[in-house]
Design a protein around this motif. Sequence first.
Motif, PDB file in Angstrom:
ATOM      1  N   SER A 209      -9.531  62.449  26.047  1.00 35.82           N
ATOM      2  CA  SER A 209      -9.773  61.516  27.155  1.00 35.82           C
ATOM      3  C   SER A 209      -9.839  60.082  26.655  1.00 35.82           C
ATOM      4  O   SER A 209      -9.354  59.150  27.301  1.00 35.82           O
ATOM      5  CB  SER A 209     -11.074  61.862  27.886  1.00 35.82           C
TER       6      SER A 209
ATOM      7  N   GLN B  31      -9.596  62.798  34.422  1.00 35.25           N
ATOM      8  CA  GLN B  31     -10.308  64.073  34.267  1.00 35.25           C
ATOM      9  C   GLN B  31     -11.417  64.153  35.319  1.00 35.25           C
ATOM     10  O   GLN B  31     -11.641  65.201  35.905  1.00 35.25           O
ATOM     11  CB  GLN B  31     -10.901  64.180  32.857  1.00 35.25           C
TER      12      GLN B  31
ATOM     13  N   ASP C 216      -5.028  64.142  32.632  1.00 40.34           N
ATOM     14  CA  ASP C 216      -6.152  64.593  31.812  1.00 40.34           C
ATOM     15  C   ASP C 216      -6.836  65.780  32.487  1.00 40.34           C
ATOM     16  O   ASP C 216      -7.602  65.594  33.440  1.00 40.34           O
ATOM     17  CB  ASP C 216      -7.130  63.433  31.598  1.00 40.34           C
ATOM     18  N   GLU C 217      -6.555  66.954  31.991  1.00 38.81           N
ATOM     19  CA  GLU C 217      -7.159  68.188  32.514  1.00 38.81           C
ATOM     20  C   GLU C 217      -7.041  68.306  34.024  1.00 38.81           C
ATOM     21  O   GLU C 217      -8.006  68.669  34.708  1.00 38.81           O
ATOM     22  CB  GLU C 217      -8.636  68.285  32.096  1.00 38.81           C
TER      23      GLU C 217
HETATM   24 MG    MG Z   1     -11.627  64.926  28.116  1.00 38.45          MG
END
Ligand code: MG
Lengths: 251, 506
Positions: free
Chosen positions: A43, A87, A172-173
């Motif tokens: 991240s 995220q 991000d995720e």
């Molecule tokens: Mg992360």
Amino acid sequence: MLKIDNLHVKLEEEDKQILKGLSLEVPAGQVHAIMGPNGSGKSTLSYVLSGRDGYEVTEGSATLDGESLLDMEPEERAAAGLFLAFQYPVEIPGVGNMTFLRTAVNAQRKARGEAELSSGDFLKVVRAKAAELQISPEMLKRPVNVGFSGGEKKRNEILQMAMLEPRMCIMDETDSGLDVDAMRLVSDGVNALRSPDRSFLVITHYQRLLNHIQPDVVHIMANGRIVKSGGPELALQVEQEGYGDLLAEVG
Amino acid sequence: MTATTDLDVREGVDRETVEAVQSIGSYKYGWDTEIEMDYAPKGLNEDIVRLISAKNNEPEWMTEWRLEAYRRWLTMTEPKWAMLNYPEIDYQDQYYYARPKSMETKPKSLDEVDPKLLATYEKLGIPLNEQLILAGVETTEEGRADGRRVAVDAVFDSVSVGTTFKEELAKAGVIFCSISEAIREHPELVKKYLGSVVPQSDNYFATLNSAVFSDGSFVYIPKGVRCPMELSTYFRINAENTGQFERTLIIADKGSHVSYLEGCTAPKRDTHQLHAAVVEIVVLEDAEVKYSTVQNWYPGDEEGKGGIYNFVTKRADCREARAKVMWTQVETGSAITWKYPSCILRGEESQGEFYSIAIANNHQQADTGTKMIHLGRNTRSRIVSKGISAGRAQNTYRGLVTMHPRATNSRNYTQCDSLLIGDQCGAHTVPYIEVKNTSSRVEHEATTSKVDDDQLFYCRQRGMDEEEAVALVVNGFCREVLQALPMEFAMEAQALVAISLEGSVG
Ligand SMILES: [Mg+2]
Ligand SMILES: Nc1ncnc2c1ncn2[C@@H]1O[C@H](COP(=O)(O)OP(=O)(O)OP(=O)(O)O)[C@@H](O)[C@H]1O
């Protein structure tokens, strides 16, 4: 497209080095995945590339099509075509999702010297794209991310991506917290955006997403560096064996 | 209008905000009009009070009323309890009356008004022309057909320049004119209601106003009439070293309904100027009044030089059963704001609402809030206050909620949110609550927060620059209050929120 070279980043406030000589190159049209243990700096990498405050680059470079990203303001990077699907998408109380989207789209168009979208054209496009992601008109009216479920927030990120049509998409995720059907919707959304002049950097913990979005390259990140890169089979290996052997192997 | 188009218009309103930030410099009403003026001699004494009364051709009873107020004022002292810091005001170093020469003989219709004055309002976006509607309002052809029109009373320094749509309003029985005209033409109404909500002796500034008010608006809505359009007054201070003391009186008779808007601007001047207004609203049985203000007096420069001192007394009296009043204010201007629009909930089941946005930037100081005085049974009040401070500004919410012994089963809900931009400004909340019976309930919620860096970064990652991002987040913070405004004002208000925060980040 995106070229990161020997990037070293520490926190501004404390003496903590997070990225320690990270190098990575994503050519135009390709999808790269990054996997890595919690806290390895994934991240942080996405924030540094997009220009969030709080980090200090002590060494190295990052360029988008040869232009140095690190000297630009966050909104300039966005206008240059860099997009980050967060995220943890941020809630903005009182600001309608649609207003937010339109403000963003037109801000970028303006920055690039293009004419703004009329409200009629904008509405047409946004309604169509929202429908594809099964985002209801009601959700478009609600304040940005406020009271959205985890999965709704992630779909909303992809809607923003689809509206802004960035050239370099960092996710991000985005798959975390998605149910099976939502995962398919999001993947379809991403695959629809794939094109020879658009690239993706997909941060994920699970191989499952990569079944839907076929990556060209998989990178393993540990302790602030890319420690291994390979084909999609690398993701399968992580899924089956975890990081233990892999990390031991590279020391 | 259907719900969907309403939403789309609101969406358009937000766009407008963001564009406004980009396109407009700071205070955009700071220019002045060069026009020949008649002044009363500087300073204040009984002769000045008589002179103002004479200029307005007032009957003897009115002159006496003013003099009584003036004598009372001499015995009073300026209140100091507000969280406001300003140098002593020299009341003798002001002009109390300034009138454009061309207004000496009152024009019979708008066609006779000095073109310079008309041009001034045109430039302010307030065309005094019945074909046009308030600027900044995006309307379609259908919108016009819907009758989205606003009648305007334009007040320039000490006098009303003209009032639009008078005839059409008269057909509905509505009286909308300047207060000086009302004193001459409708003395029975003025005598009955003037000073009945804000008495002559109410407070220092209101008493001063009672003595020297020069003009303002008068509204009477007869029984059972729904006013066919929005009414508005636009106050412009132009002359230098001149105070503006306007007086507004609104009477909503039984079962009537009116929405009234008030706007204000002034040129940029190095010296401070005094503005002490009084607004009285009388609401009778089952009547409803909605009073909205966008206050954009010149706030002074970045160093705190110049700006309007705004000391205002606004009060509504829900005199009979089920009367309802709603104050909405967007306070972005003035160097000093001292203002507490209040509701006296006298009639059973009467209701009072107060929605406020107060923005203070640079060296501005705002001490504002409301009073909800519950006197009748089953009365309800609601307060939503959004205070925004930036630069070195100080912003105070001061609110009083009283439930009298007879006001059984009454309710108040207060929500008071403060937002700080930067770390050199301040926000203060001073709620006073008195409950003198056992069946009433008062709820108070207060929050203070800073503009969230994560929110700003999120906006910027999507392409907005920092000012746009702040404007968007702040408008979101104010949403509840902005939505309480009539559409005619919502757009202007949103743009103002953005403009008044310029230079507050970075
Ligand atoms: Mg992360
Ligand atoms: N502002 C901060 N203050 C203190 N530590 C921080 C800060 N930002 C990041 N870190 C630390 O830096 C390391 C990397 O964090 P980062 O969020 O980039 O990891 P990640 O790879 O994304 O992890 P995950 O897979 O759990 O999302 C972590 O140890 C984290 O605690």
